[in-house]
Design a protein around this motif. Structure first.
Motif, PDB file in Angstrom:
ATOM      1  N   GLY A 101      30.562  34.787 -19.668  1.00  0.00           N
ATOM      2  CA  GLY A 101      31.479  34.016 -20.486  1.00  0.00           C
ATOM      3  C   GLY A 101      30.853  32.773 -21.097  1.00  0.00           C
ATOM      4  N   VAL A 102      29.556  32.593 -20.886  1.00  0.00           N
ATOM      5  CA  VAL A 102      28.844  31.439 -21.434  1.00  0.00           C
ATOM      6  C   VAL A 102      28.630  31.640 -22.931  1.00  0.00           C
ATOM      7  N   GLU A 103      28.846  30.569 -23.706  1.00  0.00           N
ATOM      8  CA  GLU A 103      28.669  30.629 -25.154  1.00  0.00           C
ATOM      9  C   GLU A 103      27.218  30.927 -25.505  1.00  0.00           C
ATOM     10  N   ILE A 104      27.023  31.751 -26.531  1.00  0.00           N
ATOM     11  CA  ILE A 104      25.694  32.142 -27.002  1.00  0.00           C
ATOM     12  C   ILE A 104      25.463  31.504 -28.366  1.00  0.00           C
ATOM     13  N   ASP A 105      24.236  31.071 -28.613  1.00  0.00           N
ATOM     14  CA  ASP A 105      23.860  30.483 -29.896  1.00  0.00           C
ATOM     15  C   ASP A 105      23.870  31.587 -30.960  1.00  0.00           C
ATOM     16  N   LYS A 106      24.710  31.425 -31.975  1.00  0.00           N
ATOM     17  CA  LYS A 106      24.845  32.431 -33.027  1.00  0.00           C
ATOM     18  C   LYS A 106      23.522  32.677 -33.746  1.00  0.00           C
ATOM     19  N   SER A 107      22.731  31.634 -33.928  1.00  0.00           N
ATOM     20  CA  SER A 107      21.466  31.805 -34.647  1.00  0.00           C
ATOM     21  C   SER A 107      20.511  32.727 -33.890  1.00  0.00           C
ATOM     22  N   GLN A 108      20.632  32.781 -32.575  1.00  0.00           N
ATOM     23  CA  GLN A 108      19.797  33.682 -31.774  1.00  0.00           C
ATOM     24  C   GLN A 108      20.155  35.138 -32.062  1.00  0.00           C
ATOM     25  N   VAL A 109      21.436  35.422 -32.206  1.00  0.00           N
ATOM     26  CA  VAL A 109      21.887  36.788 -32.509  1.00  0.00           C
ATOM     27  C   VAL A 109      21.303  37.232 -33.848  1.00  0.00           C
ATOM     28  N   ILE A 110      21.413  36.372 -34.854  1.00  0.00           N
ATOM     29  CA  ILE A 110      20.930  36.697 -36.196  1.00  0.00           C
ATOM     30  C   ILE A 110      19.406  36.813 -36.226  1.00  0.00           C
ATOM     31  N   SER A 111      18.711  35.835 -35.676  1.00  0.00           N
ATOM     32  CA  SER A 111      17.241  35.850 -35.748  1.00  0.00           C
ATOM     33  C   SER A 111      16.650  37.036 -34.996  1.00  0.00           C
ATOM     34  N   THR A 112      17.247  37.432 -33.894  1.00  0.00           N
ATOM     35  CA  THR A 112      16.758  38.596 -33.137  1.00  0.00           C
ATOM     36  C   THR A 112      16.904  39.864 -33.981  1.00  0.00           C
ATOM     37  N   ALA A 113      18.076  40.031 -34.611  1.00  0.00           N
ATOM     38  CA  ALA A 113      18.305  41.218 -35.439  1.00  0.00           C
ATOM     39  C   ALA A 113      17.381  41.235 -36.662  1.00  0.00           C
ATOM     40  N   LEU A 114      17.223  40.087 -37.305  1.00  0.00           N
ATOM     41  CA  LEU A 114      16.360  40.028 -38.488  1.00  0.00           C
ATOM     42  C   LEU A 114      14.902  40.297 -38.147  1.00  0.00           C
ATOM     43  N   ALA A 115      14.523  40.037 -36.897  1.00  0.00           N
ATOM     44  CA  ALA A 115      13.160  40.318 -36.438  1.00  0.00           C
ATOM     45  C   ALA A 115      12.991  41.786 -36.039  1.00  0.00           C
ATOM     46  N   GLY A 116      14.071  42.573 -36.155  1.00  0.00           N
ATOM     47  CA  GLY A 116      13.998  43.988 -35.820  1.00  0.00           C
ATOM     48  C   GLY A 116      14.103  44.278 -34.334  1.00  0.00           C
ATOM     49  N   LYS A 117      14.556  43.297 -33.572  1.00  0.00           N
ATOM     50  CA  LYS A 117      14.715  43.469 -32.133  1.00  0.00           C
ATOM     51  C   LYS A 117      16.200  43.605 -31.815  1.00  0.00           C
ATOM     52  N   LEU A 118      16.496  44.187 -30.668  1.00  0.00           N
ATOM     53  CA  LEU A 118      17.882  44.382 -30.259  1.00  0.00           C
ATOM     54  C   LEU A 118      18.153  43.705 -28.929  1.00  0.00           C
ATOM     55  N   LEU A 119      19.304  43.071 -28.847  1.00  0.00           N
ATOM     56  CA  LEU A 119      19.766  42.513 -27.579  1.00  0.00           C
ATOM     57  C   LEU A 119      20.250  43.669 -26.702  1.00  0.00           C
ATOM     58  N   ASP A 120      20.358  43.435 -25.411  1.00  0.00           N
ATOM     59  CA  ASP A 120      20.875  44.460 -24.505  1.00  0.00           C
ATOM     60  C   ASP A 120      22.292  44.835 -24.915  1.00  0.00           C
ATOM     61  N   LYS A 121      22.691  46.089 -24.620  1.00  0.00           N
ATOM     62  CA  LYS A 121      24.045  46.511 -24.981  1.00  0.00           C
ATOM     63  C   LYS A 121      25.070  45.679 -24.231  1.00  0.00           C
ATOM     64  N   LYS A 122      26.154  45.417 -24.950  1.00  0.00           N
ATOM     65  CA  LYS A 122      27.275  44.622 -24.434  1.00  0.00           C
ATOM     66  C   LYS A 122      26.832  43.254 -23.902  1.00  0.00           C
ATOM     67  N   SER A 123      25.823  42.671 -24.557  1.00  0.00           N
ATOM     68  CA  SER A 123      25.390  41.332 -24.136  1.00  0.00           C
ATOM     69  C   SER A 123      26.134  40.231 -24.887  1.00  0.00           C
ATOM     70  N   THR A 124      26.731  40.576 -26.034  1.00  0.00           N
ATOM     71  CA  THR A 124      27.495  39.582 -26.789  1.00  0.00           C
ATOM     72  C   THR A 124      28.939  40.048 -26.947  1.00  0.00           C
ATOM     73  N   LYS A 125      29.837  39.102 -26.848  1.00  0.00           N
ATOM     74  CA  LYS A 125      31.260  39.371 -27.045  1.00  0.00           C
ATOM     75  C   LYS A 125      31.746  38.437 -28.148  1.00  0.00           C
ATOM     76  N   HIS A 126      32.006  39.001 -29.309  1.00  0.00           N
ATOM     77  CA  HIS A 126      32.477  38.218 -30.448  1.00  0.00           C
ATOM     78  C   HIS A 126      33.990  38.202 -30.462  1.00  0.00           C
ATOM     79  N   GLU A 127      34.540  37.027 -30.738  1.00  0.00           N
ATOM     80  CA  GLU A 127      35.987  36.880 -30.809  1.00  0.00           C
ATOM     81  C   GLU A 127      36.357  36.137 -32.081  1.00  0.00           C
ATOM     82  N   LEU A 128      37.334  36.698 -32.791  1.00  0.00           N
ATOM     83  CA  LEU A 128      37.910  35.999 -33.931  1.00  0.00           C
ATOM     84  C   LEU A 128      39.058  35.160 -33.406  1.00  0.00           C
ATOM     85  N   LEU A 129      39.124  33.926 -33.838  1.00  0.00           N
ATOM     86  CA  LEU A 129      40.145  33.013 -33.347  1.00  0.00           C
ATOM     87  C   LEU A 129      41.437  33.101 -34.154  1.00  0.00           C
TER      88      LEU A 129
END
Length: 138
Positions: free
Chosen positions: A89-117
């Motif tokens: 439940g710890v907040e994740i830096d959004k820029s890390q999500v984007i920079s990892t994807a743009l570098a062609g790397k993938l985060l572990d499955k179900k490692s991020t939980k996005h919520e629209l407020l």
């Protein structure tokens, strides 16, 4: 652009940010193929086309050779969207999500939980023939 927009994006233009379970993606592809409808948009960053939520649906679309899919495009910098770790439940830096994807790397499955407020009712039954090559836009 508005902070949240619903539209279509070509499957080839989308960039995944997380691993996914291939069995679940196959299940979704079978379900979509059987019912011939698409029911939920994929959540993406409007500036980079990085997938934030919907990796299984994206993989199913690729398996079904769909050319475009419905996407909920968000301004990822907006305070209307938050991202946390599924496990802690710890907040994740959004820029890390984007920079990892743009570098062609993938985060572990179900490692991020996005919520629209904000609450956006987004279940529908879009015939998949609209998502195939040669189909006309809605």
């Amino acid at each position: 652009m508005a902070e949240i927009t619903l539209g279509f994006k070509s499957v080839s233009s989308l960039l995944p940010s997380e691993e996914h379970c291939s069995n679940h993606a196959s299940y979704l592809a079978d379900k979509i193929s059987k019912h011939k409808v698409w029911t939920h948009p994929v959540l993406i960053d409007e500036q980079t086309n990085v997938i934030l939520d919907g990796h299984h649906r994206f993989s199913a679309a690729r398996a079904l050779k769909l050319t475009k899919i419905p996407c909920l495009m968000v301004n990822y910098d907006s305070p209307l969207i938050s991202v946390k770790c599924w496990d802690t439940g710890v907040e994740i830096d959004k820029s890390q999500v984007i920079s990892t994807a743009l570098a062609g790397k993938l985060l572990d499955k179900k490692s991020t939980k996005h919520e629209l407020l904000i609450n956006i009712p987004l279940q529908y039954a879009l015939p998949i023939e609209f998502l195939m090559e040669g189909s006309h836009d809605l």
